[in-house]
Design a protein around this motif. Structure first.
Motif, PDB file in Angstrom:
ATOM      1  N   LEU A  35      38.572  -8.916  78.329  1.00 52.61           N
ATOM      2  CA  LEU A  35      38.027  -9.353  77.049  1.00 52.61           C
ATOM      3  C   LEU A  35      38.886 -10.500  76.539  1.00 52.61           C
ATOM      4  O   LEU A  35      40.079 -10.322  76.294  1.00 52.61           O
ATOM      5  N   CYS A  37      37.269 -13.380  74.347  1.00 50.63           N
ATOM      6  CA  CYS A  37      36.782 -13.904  73.070  1.00 50.63           C
ATOM      7  C   CYS A  37      35.615 -13.111  72.512  1.00 50.63           C
ATOM      8  O   CYS A  37      35.421 -13.063  71.301  1.00 50.63           O
ATOM      9  N   GLY A  38      34.821 -12.483  73.366  1.00 51.50           N
ATOM     10  CA  GLY A  38      33.635 -11.784  72.897  1.00 51.50           C
ATOM     11  C   GLY A  38      32.520 -12.705  72.459  1.00 51.50           C
ATOM     12  O   GLY A  38      31.514 -12.252  71.927  1.00 51.50           O
ATOM     13  N   CYS A  57      30.536 -10.135  78.585  1.00 55.82           N
ATOM     14  CA  CYS A  57      30.618  -9.846  77.154  1.00 55.82           C
ATOM     15  C   CYS A  57      29.327 -10.203  76.439  1.00 55.82           C
ATOM     16  O   CYS A  57      29.094  -9.774  75.304  1.00 55.82           O
ATOM     17  N   ALA A 374      41.194   0.384  64.591  1.00 55.89           N
ATOM     18  CA  ALA A 374      40.797  -0.852  63.917  1.00 55.89           C
ATOM     19  C   ALA A 374      41.331  -0.791  62.498  1.00 55.89           C
ATOM     20  O   ALA A 374      41.516   0.302  61.935  1.00 55.89           O
ATOM     21  N   HIS A 419      35.614  -0.034  65.032  1.00 56.11           N
ATOM     22  CA  HIS A 419      35.249  -1.210  64.238  1.00 56.11           C
ATOM     23  C   HIS A 419      34.030  -0.939  63.357  1.00 56.11           C
ATOM     24  O   HIS A 419      33.954  -1.440  62.230  1.00 56.11           O
ATOM     25  N   THR A 491      44.361 -11.413  73.104  1.00 58.73           N
ATOM     26  CA  THR A 491      44.749 -11.360  71.705  1.00 58.73           C
ATOM     27  C   THR A 491      45.790 -10.267  71.511  1.00 58.73           C
ATOM     28  O   THR A 491      46.081  -9.483  72.409  1.00 58.73           O
ATOM     29  N   TRP A 568      43.290  -6.672  68.801  1.00 60.47           N
ATOM     30  CA  TRP A 568      42.648  -7.551  67.832  1.00 60.47           C
ATOM     31  C   TRP A 568      41.444  -8.259  68.449  1.00 60.47           C
ATOM     32  O   TRP A 568      41.454  -8.637  69.630  1.00 60.47           O
ATOM     33  N   THR A 569      40.424  -8.455  67.632  1.00 65.02           N
ATOM     34  CA  THR A 569      39.311  -9.293  68.059  1.00 65.02           C
ATOM     35  C   THR A 569      39.754 -10.761  68.031  1.00 65.02           C
ATOM     36  O   THR A 569      40.790 -11.113  67.453  1.00 65.02           O
ATOM     37  N   ARG A 570      38.921 -11.617  68.634  1.00 65.77           N
ATOM     38  CA  ARG A 570      39.260 -13.040  68.603  1.00 65.77           C
ATOM     39  C   ARG A 570      39.240 -13.571  67.177  1.00 65.77           C
ATOM     40  O   ARG A 570      40.084 -14.395  66.796  1.00 65.77           O
ATOM     41  N   GLU A 572      40.023 -11.905  64.490  1.00 63.79           N
ATOM     42  CA  GLU A 572      41.273 -11.470  63.859  1.00 63.79           C
ATOM     43  C   GLU A 572      42.437 -12.335  64.328  1.00 63.79           C
ATOM     44  O   GLU A 572      43.310 -12.709  63.529  1.00 63.79           O
TER      45      GLU A 572
END
Length: 863
Positions: A35, A37-38, A57, A374, A419, A491, A568-570, A572
């Motif tokens: 993973l 960037c999603g 993704c 999350a 999330h 990330t 963390w997500t991209r 974030e």
């Protein structure tokens, strides 16, 4: 019944939801697919569906019903690497390795279809994938190498790949060793107790332990914890360093230094890093300090062990415990003329686990009973929580809501559920006011005192104002650089696990000892009860300097009563990670009647004081740095403010050379006050063939209108150069650019000469410089965070342009080995001369002096 075949194994899809990426990783446990960037922008999630590359993704798992999926773990057959994997190993085409599995998949798809692709085909095939470490040149070579291996196999030669790999590396059954496999936990972290009080035998087994003790580092740096080396009765060696390896491959260099001093086979040396329970204290892995701070102590510990072994008939006679030697004097080190390993080629980092997908990064780690966390965050950094209603999240099955003062989060059995729980919370925030769009004016109007390395600087020699007033030629200009994001492909991530009152946190972190303190304070326990471990990490570039994600994982794990991983997500990462400071650099320079630099006046606002001092002789000078209150959360970045300050200085030097009618090379050489820097400049210019490319007899931008092949009539080419001195290294860079009639800017060639003292492992140094060059081109040409009203306007990677395969120039690196000098780092200083060299080349091509980075937003020069 919905069925898919993955890596030759049949799987039932009934009830499967979400993306193919989530299903592959979560249900099948195939973590080679990453993973990144999603958003479908980075390509780290690439897999093959019916032989064609797709972004998993962006692919619903339901779409692969009845189809065949191949992940990186399925590329190898019969225990033999695929040609793409073998080629990536052969060409040493990785650094952190996070993007490597997807690169292997892309190359496999290409050469399986076309075993003889041309360069344009390779570039087009790989362009959807990002390598933030910048190893594009090597990856392209690997693609051509893979095609060659395929052609040989078709002609009846060697196997398509040819290299056998272990079952663990090939993803066969059985969990491979990863970052959760640790040495036994000592009674107390070794850096917190005296060498004589450490339980070496219980942790390491019998043998000899030699310790080079903690001490002060030169140049005002913080204390280092020294180093220690353990030699087992079998002859196996473990060396311990407080530095971490996050892709720069200091591990290989450390291994070579220790083997050199011990007279050992490097294959028998293991370097232990990034484990705060057993490694020496270290202030952090930044500032190109790995070799000075840790390499030198490791050499001394190993040399002391060699002397102790010679006097004790070796550790094989002492199997009843550990013999401890704490050095109190400098041991005899191997002289440069007697070195057999250091400075020699052929000692590359191990890359097999990277190309097969078996390397476990932080975001791949798991523990029994793991939960996924999350955290509730505001839309605007700096906002404070006024109130929150978590009732909808509380009602969700198998979700644990966590509240700890202003900290609110959720833990669930899968990341998506965690999330969803946070998204269901109804929060009210008090947001800070916006600051307006004039960031230059805002930063100038909001000075702060700063502290430590970031304190204000005001240093003057001579009457600068008088020299400027009396100058025969004076130039004043302001240069700016934009806020930049680090964009590590992995990330921020952390996995926390409690064992009674003791806590272990695995996290990608450049400052694990500082993070240990941060986490201990946050959870309210003794620092000695926190163990921070840094496994393989998918890039950092100065951006992973805080214990935020580690603290989040620790708080959530304690509340949930089970191990918790936070990733963390991209969005974030972009919104909540630190950014490279925006810079405003005012420069005033003067030449006297004799053509000498009579005045140099520089003021850096906000970015930093690194590389403020010019390497040129000047009769008067004033160096100032004014910290400012930044509206964005800024922090360290690769090469820090040396990027901005070198851009400003070398642009000004080029302008002065133009004013005098002197060639930029001769102008610099006649005024440089550093012999090592002058040497690398001469070497770079010679390799670039600078003299042959002179010949501008017209004004800039009025040259022959015929562009290079493929660029079209009417384009203009130009060349530029720049030098830099930072962190003990000396760099000179020459660049050639082409500007199309519509303003499209293409950097065609970069030559960099670099002197970092002793070159320990040439391949690592060249790899680092190649990557630094690509990263520097991003900041020079296209990268800039979208900021509006002093806030990040967009947290999508699609809105943040990064260098890609199509942007890569020809890159040539010349190493200037100085075995008589200590080693300096190679990952940062080579960046600093790229932007000014390119800007000076643009001036040579067009006559336009561009003073703001990025130079070409959208890859075109501003109108």
């Amino acid at each position: 019944m919905a069925v898919v075949v993955v890596n030759d194994h049949r799987h039932v899809l009934d009830g499967a939801r979400g993306t193919l990426l989530g299903w592959i990783r979560g249900t099948l446990g195939l973590t080679g697919t990453k993973l990144g960037c999603g958003e479908g922008v980075c390509g780290a999630c690439t897999v093959l569906v019916d032989g064609a590359p797709v972004l998993s993704c962006q692919t619903p798992v339901a779409e692969v019903d009845g189809r065949t999926v191949t992940t990186v773990e399925g590329l190898s057959t019969g225990g033999t690497l695929h040609a793409a994997q073998q080629a990536l190993v052969d060409e040493r085409a990785s650094q952190c390795g996070y993007c490597t599995p997807a690169m292997a998949v892309r190359i496999a798809a290409l050469v399986d279809h076309d075993p003889d692709p041309d360069d344009r085909t390779v570039t087009a095939a790989l362009d959807p994938n990002l390598c933030r470490c910048g190893t594009y040149t090597r990856i392209v070579r690997a693609a051509h190498r893979a095609g060659e291996l395929r052609r040989k196999a078709a002609a009846g030669g060697a196997a398509a790949g040819g290299a056998a790999a272990s079952s663990a590396a090939l993803g066969q059954p059985g969990r491979p060793r990863d970052g959760t496999d640790l040495l036994p936990r000592p009674r107390r972290p070794w850096d917190l107790v005296a060498p004589e009080a450490r339980d070496y035998e219980a942790v390491l087994g019998p043998g000899l332990v030699c310790v080079w003790p903690a001490g002060e580092l030169p140049g005002g740096w913080a204390r280092t914890g020294g180093a220690w080396v353990h030699v087992a009765p079998s002859g196996q060696v473990r060396a311990f360093s407080g530095k971490v390896d996050i892709g720069q491959d200091n591990r290989t260099a450390f291994r070579l230094l220790v083997a050199e001093e011990l007279g050992a086979d490097p294959a028998r040396v293991t370097v232990v890093q990034g484990d705060t329970d057993v490694c020496p204290f270290d202030v952090g892995t930044f500032g190109s300090r790995s070799m000075p701070d840790s390499g030198e102590p490791l050499r001394r510990a190993a040399a002391g062990a060699r002397a102790a072994l010679a006097g004790a008939s070796g550790p094989a006679l002492r199997t009843d415990g550990c013999r401890l030697v704490v050095l109190d004097a400098e041991p005899t080190l191997v002289s440069p003329v007697d070195r057999r390993l250091v400075g020699r080629s052929g000692h590359e980092a191990g890359r097999l686990d990277a190309v097969t997908g078996s390397r476990r990064f932080v975001s791949d780690l798991t523990r029994p009973g793991i939960g996924y966390g999350a955290v509730l965050r505001p839309a605007v950094p700096g906002a404070t929580l006024r109130s929150v209603d978590t009732s909808r999240a509380d009602a969700m099955p198998e979700v644990t809501v966590v509240r700890n003062q202003l900290f609110v989060g959720a833990v669930a059995d899968d990341p998506a559920a965690a999330h969803r729980a946070v998204d269901a919370m109804d929060a009210t925030w008090d947001e800070p006011p916006a600051v307006g769009d004039d960031l230059v004016g805002y930063l100038r109007a909001h000075p702060v005192a700063g502290a430590g390395w970031e304190r204000a600087v005001d240093d003057a020699v001579g009457d600068v104002d008088g020299a400027l007033d009396a100058a025969a030629e004076a130039v004043r200009a302001t240069y700016t650089t934009a806020y930049l994001a680090h964009v590590p492909l992995e990330t921020r991530a952390a996995l926390a696990e409690w064992d009674g009152k003791r806590l272990t946190v695995w996290t990608g972190d450049q400052v694990p000892f500082s993070t240990r303190s941060t986490v201990a304070r946050a959870v309210g326990i003794d620092e000695g009860d926190v163990r921070v471990v840094v496994p393989p990490t998918g890039g950092a570039f100065g951006g992973k300097h805080a214990g935020d994600v580690a603290t989040e994982a620790a708080l959530l794990a304690r509340a949930a009563g089970r191990p918790v991983r936070v990733h963390w997500t991209r969005a974030e990462e972009l919104r909540w990670g630190t950014v490279r400071p925006m810079a405003i650099v005012d420069v005033a320079a003067a030449l006297d009647a004799e053509g000498e630099l009579s005045a140099w006046d520089v003021l850096d606002v906000n970015a930093g004081a690194q590389a403020l001092a010019p390497p040129y002789r000047t009769r008067t000078r004033r160096l100032r740095y004014q910290p400012a209150r930044s509206p964005l959360h800024q922090g360290p970045y690769r090469a820090l403010a040396a990027n901005a300050n070198t851009f400003a200085r070398e642009s000004m030097i080029d302008e002065l050379a133009h004013r005098t009618g002197e060639d930029p090379l001769g102008f610099r050489l006649s005024r440089l006050d550093d012999d090592r820097l002058a040497t690398v400049l001469r070497i770079a210019a010679e390799r670039f063939d600078w003299a042959a490319r002179r010949g501008r007899t017209q004004a800039p931008g009025r040259r022959d209108q015929v562009g290079p092949p493929g660029k079209g009539a009417g384009g203009r080419s130009g060349k530029g150069m720049a030098v830099g001195l930072e962190k003990g290294g000396r760099v000179a860079t020459c660049a050639r650019v082409h500007v199309d009639p519509d303003g499209l800017l293409v950097v065609e060639r970069i030559v960099t000469a670099y002197d970092c003292g002793t070159v320990v492992n040439p391949d690592t140094v060249v790899n680092q410089i190649e990557g630094a060059t690509v990263m520097a081109l991003g900041g020079a040409l296209i990268e800039a965070l979208p900021v509006a009203g002093g806030r990040l306007a967009d947290s999508s990677l699609a809105r943040y342009p990064l260098p890609r395969f199509a942007d890569r120039p020809e890159i040539e690196v010349v190493l200037c080995d100085r075995p008589d000098l200590p080693s300096a780092g190679a990952g940062e200083t080579p960046m600093i001369a790229v932007a000014p060299a390119v800007a000076n080349a643009v001036f040579d091509a067009t006559g336009r002096r561009l003073r703001d980075l990025p130079l070409a937003p959208g890859r075109h020069l501003p109108a």
